[in-house]
Design a protein around this motif. Structure first.
Motif, mmCIF file in Angstrom:
data_model
loop_
_atom_site.group_PDB
_atom_site.id
_atom_site.type_symbol
_atom_site.label_atom_id
_atom_site.label_comp_id
_atom_site.label_asym_id
_atom_site.label_seq_id
_atom_site.Cartn_x
_atom_site.Cartn_y
_atom_site.Cartn_z
ATOM 1 N N UNK A 23 0.899 -1.157 0.000
ATOM 2 C CA UNK A 23 0.000 0.000 0.000
ATOM 3 C C UNK A 23 0.939 1.209 0.000
ATOM 4 N N UNK A 24 1.068 1.834 -1.160
ATOM 5 C CA UNK A 24 2.019 2.948 -1.280
ATOM 6 C C UNK A 24 1.412 4.246 -0.764
ATOM 7 N N UNK A 25 2.181 4.972 0.009
ATOM 8 C CA UNK A 25 1.785 6.342 0.275
ATOM 9 C C UNK A 25 2.039 7.106 -1.012
ATOM 10 N N UNK A 26 1.225 8.109 -1.263
ATOM 11 C CA UNK A 26 1.322 8.838 -2.532
ATOM 12 C C UNK A 26 2.739 9.354 -2.771
ATOM 13 N N UNK A 44 -3.192 -11.150 4.476
ATOM 14 C CA UNK A 44 -4.013 -10.242 3.664
ATOM 15 C C UNK A 44 -3.621 -8.780 3.873
ATOM 16 N N UNK A 45 -2.624 -8.573 4.703
ATOM 17 C CA UNK A 45 -2.242 -7.218 5.107
ATOM 18 C C UNK A 45 -1.147 -6.674 4.181
ATOM 19 N N UNK A 46 -1.446 -5.625 3.383
ATOM 20 C CA UNK A 46 -0.385 -5.051 2.553
ATOM 21 C C UNK A 46 0.594 -4.270 3.434
ATOM 22 N N UNK A 47 1.832 -4.163 2.979
ATOM 23 C CA UNK A 47 2.808 -3.359 3.729
ATOM 24 C C UNK A 47 2.677 -1.899 3.300
ATOM 25 N N UNK A 48 2.443 -1.029 4.268
ATOM 26 C CA UNK A 48 2.328 0.405 3.969
ATOM 27 C C UNK A 48 3.745 0.974 3.829
ATOM 28 N N UNK A 74 12.203 0.519 -0.223
ATOM 29 C CA UNK A 74 11.015 1.282 0.182
ATOM 30 C C UNK A 74 11.002 1.320 1.699
ATOM 31 N N UNK A 75 10.451 2.377 2.268
ATOM 32 C CA UNK A 75 10.516 2.526 3.721
ATOM 33 C C UNK A 75 9.131 2.247 4.330
ATOM 34 N N UNK A 76 9.048 1.267 5.257
ATOM 35 C CA UNK A 76 7.747 1.024 5.915
ATOM 36 C C UNK A 76 7.282 2.274 6.641
ATOM 37 N N UNK A 77 5.998 2.507 6.572
ATOM 38 C CA UNK A 77 5.419 3.725 7.136
ATOM 39 C C UNK A 77 5.807 3.942 8.602
#
Ligand code: SF4
Length: 325
Positions: A271-274, A305-309, A319-322
């Motif tokens: 789940x990408x942050x914009x 079922x949990x996407x990585x933010x 990519x950096x986890x939220x």
């Protein structure tokens, strides 16, 4: 209908789409013209999933150019994830260790208004010579184990063109994996031809297909069938989404999204942050809200079922986890 014909029949005039949706142009807040930049484009298959007479439909909001695109906050730029320095006479972008991105085309079947490559200078990267140079670069760099076919949308290429690329990559001994990032199986399900699924199945590379779905309404029967065709041919299917204001930034939508994806054989991945690209600031969800949504979602979904933010940050090695931002 043949997918090429379907593609040609896409909506490229806002008035035509609004007319089939029984919407009056005056019902849309602050619509703008896109004659001079990032054109309007929507496939009929995607448009058929937009609810008629609803100016706030979450699928419609992803493709309608509005005056929010004219805002230019300081931290938004044409190159939000720092890809410019990679420009050479080659289609290759190398951001992370062991992986390389092959930009095979600049074209897409749909123009998503939040796209981080909406201002990307594709021209010199998608020429035949640039692709040849990229393959040569990959063959010389023993660290590259995975090639990601990207764009634009790489499935805009026809099956013969894809086969040629696959064959070139197969000949490189150190390349083990091929990943394709595409929104076409969703916005133009007929693109998932038998020949394409066979190509993916029969290559000696380990393949995966990463699709792009932001809202559960994007998955109708035709889309689900196209994903099943992929799955039946043994493809690993993953999904990446973008967290978008007024489109999917609520817990009910995000929960349902993961559930319907899994029913269609697709695992939620990112789940990408914009990405802060100029013209897309009106889609941004704050980090605080995103973190809150991520926390709540974790209580609703099974772990798989949990996407990585995540957020992509220029010059970072991953990519950096939220939670770490
Ligand atoms: S399909 Fe992907 S690459 Fe094409 S406009 Fe949409 S987000 Fe951008």
């Amino acid at each position: 209908m043949n997918w090429r014909k379907e593609l040609v029949n896409s909506y490229t005039r806002i008035e035509d789409l609004l007319s089939v949706l029984e919407l009056d142009i005056n019902q849309i807040d602050q619509l703008i013209s896109t004659k001079t930049y990032f054109p309007f484009r929507v496939t009929q298959a995607y448009a058929s999933r937009i609810k008629p007479r609803d100016p706030n439909d979450p699928l419609l909001l992803q493709v309608l150019p509005t005056s929010g695109e004219l805002l230019s906050p300081q931290n938004f730029s044409d190159d939000p994830v720092g890809e410019e320095p990679f420009k050479k006479d080659s289609s290759l972008l190398q951001k992370y260790h062991g992986r390389a991105l092959l930009v095979a085309t600049g074209a897409c079947a749909i123009n998503c208004r939040y796209c981080f490559r909406r201002a990307f200078p594709y021209q010199h990267m998608v020429k035949a010579k640039a692709l040849e140079n990229a393959i040569e670069q990959i063959s010389r760099d023993l660290s590259i184990k995975e090639v990601i076919l990207s764009g634009g949308d790489p499935l805009i290429l026809d099956d013969q063109e894809l086969e040629t690329i696959f064959e070139s990559l197969q000949r490189i001994k150190h390349v083990e994996r091929l990943r394709i990032h595409s929104r076409l199986p969703i916005v133009l399900p007929s693109r998932v031809t038998k020949r394409f699924t066979r190509l993916m199945r029969d290559t000696s590379l380990n393949t995966s297909l990463v699709v792009h779905v932001n809202h559960p309404n994007e998955l109708d029967n035709l889309t689900i069938e196209s994903l099943r065709r992929c799955k039946d041919n043994g493809l690993i299917l993953l999904n990446q989404s973008v967290l978008l204001k007024n489109i999917n930034n609520d817990i009910k939508t995000l929960t349902e999204l993961s559930e319907v994806l899994f029913s269609a054989g697709v695992l939620p991945y990112y789940m990408h942050l914009l990405d802060r690209v100029k013209g897309a600031s009106h889609f941004e969800v704050s980090d605080t809200e995103a973190l809150n949504l991520e926390t709540q979602l974790r209580t609703r979904l099974s772990g798989y079922l949990m996407p990585t933010f995540v957020r992509e940050i220029a010059k970072k090695g991953s990519k950096i986890p939220l939670a770490q931002i």
